[in-house]
Motif scaffolding. Structure first.
Motif, short mmCIF file in Angstrom:
data_model
loop_
_atom_site.label_atom_id
_atom_site.label_comp_id
_atom_site.label_asym_id
_atom_site.label_seq_id
_atom_site.Cartn_x
_atom_site.Cartn_y
_atom_site.Cartn_z
N HIS A 189 14.97 -3.15 3.83
CA HIS A 189 13.50 -3.13 3.77
C HIS A 189 13.01 -3.30 2.34
CE1 HIS A 189 13.91 -1.53 7.83
NE2 HIS A 189 12.61 -1.84 7.99
N LYS A 231 8.26 -6.73 9.69
CA LYS A 231 9.30 -5.76 9.35
C LYS A 231 8.73 -4.62 8.51
CE LYS A 231 14.02 -5.90 7.80
NZ LYS A 231 15.07 -6.76 7.27
N ARG A 245 0.80 -1.22 0.00
CA ARG A 245 0.00 0.00 0.00
C ARG A 245 0.83 1.28 0.00
NH1 ARG A 245 -4.66 -1.02 -2.10
NH2 ARG A 245 -5.64 -2.79 -1.14
N ARG A 246 2.05 1.21 0.52
CA ARG A 246 2.93 2.39 0.55
C ARG A 246 4.27 2.00 -0.04
NH1 ARG A 246 2.12 6.46 5.29
NH2 ARG A 246 3.73 7.31 3.99
N LYS A 301 5.33 -3.73 8.33
CA LYS A 301 3.92 -3.63 8.71
C LYS A 301 3.28 -2.29 8.36
CE LYS A 301 5.00 -2.43 13.46
NZ LYS A 301 6.35 -2.84 13.77
N GLU A 302 4.04 -1.21 8.28
CA GLU A 302 3.47 0.10 7.95
C GLU A 302 3.16 0.24 6.46
OE1 GLU A 302 6.46 -0.12 9.50
OE2 GLU A 302 5.92 0.36 11.56
N LEU A 303 3.76 -0.62 5.65
CA LEU A 303 3.62 -0.50 4.19
C LEU A 303 2.59 -1.47 3.60
CD1 LEU A 303 7.40 -0.45 3.23
CD2 LEU A 303 5.97 1.47 3.88
N GLN A 333 -0.86 -4.26 3.56
CA GLN A 333 -2.18 -4.67 4.02
C GLN A 333 -2.19 -6.20 3.93
OE1 GLN A 333 -5.41 -3.31 1.62
NE2 GLN A 333 -6.94 -4.39 2.81
#
Length: 97
Positions: A32, A62, A22-23, A64-66, A68
């Motif tokens: 990363h 690792k 998503r990002r 998780k913010e990027l 879904q």
């Protein structure tokens, strides 16, 4: 008793993770970005299906913010994915003249 309670396999456990990027990993470390490629994610909004195991879960944590992430029981076939898409183009229903 303790091991049996925490580590028993349940019948409702999912077999795969449906992972969508998503990002963008631009600006993050090479480590990363390599992790995203390891999951099979090269472009934004690309979806990959990975087996549900400990190594995949660690890579997901690792990034998780990027990502879904959804739990699924099976990987859909190409025919099932095509059935979910709308028809291409448009249709003229009537004239308004």
């Amino acid at each position: 008793m303790l091991q049996q309670r925490f580590f028993s396999a349940t019948s409702s456990a999912s077999k795969y993770y449906k992972i969508t990027l998503r990002r963008s990993p631009i600006g993050l470390s090479k480590d990363h970005r390599a992790s995203a490629q390891t999951l099979g994610l090269f472009k934004l909004h690309q979806t990959s299906y990975q087996p549900a195991n400990a190594s995949t879960a660690g890579t997901i944590l690792k990034l998780k913010e990027l990502l879904q992430v959804e739990n699924v029981d099976s990987i859909p076939t190409k025919e099932q994915l095509q059935a979910n898409k709308p028809d291409r183009g448009y249709q003229v229903i009537g004239k308004k003249i």
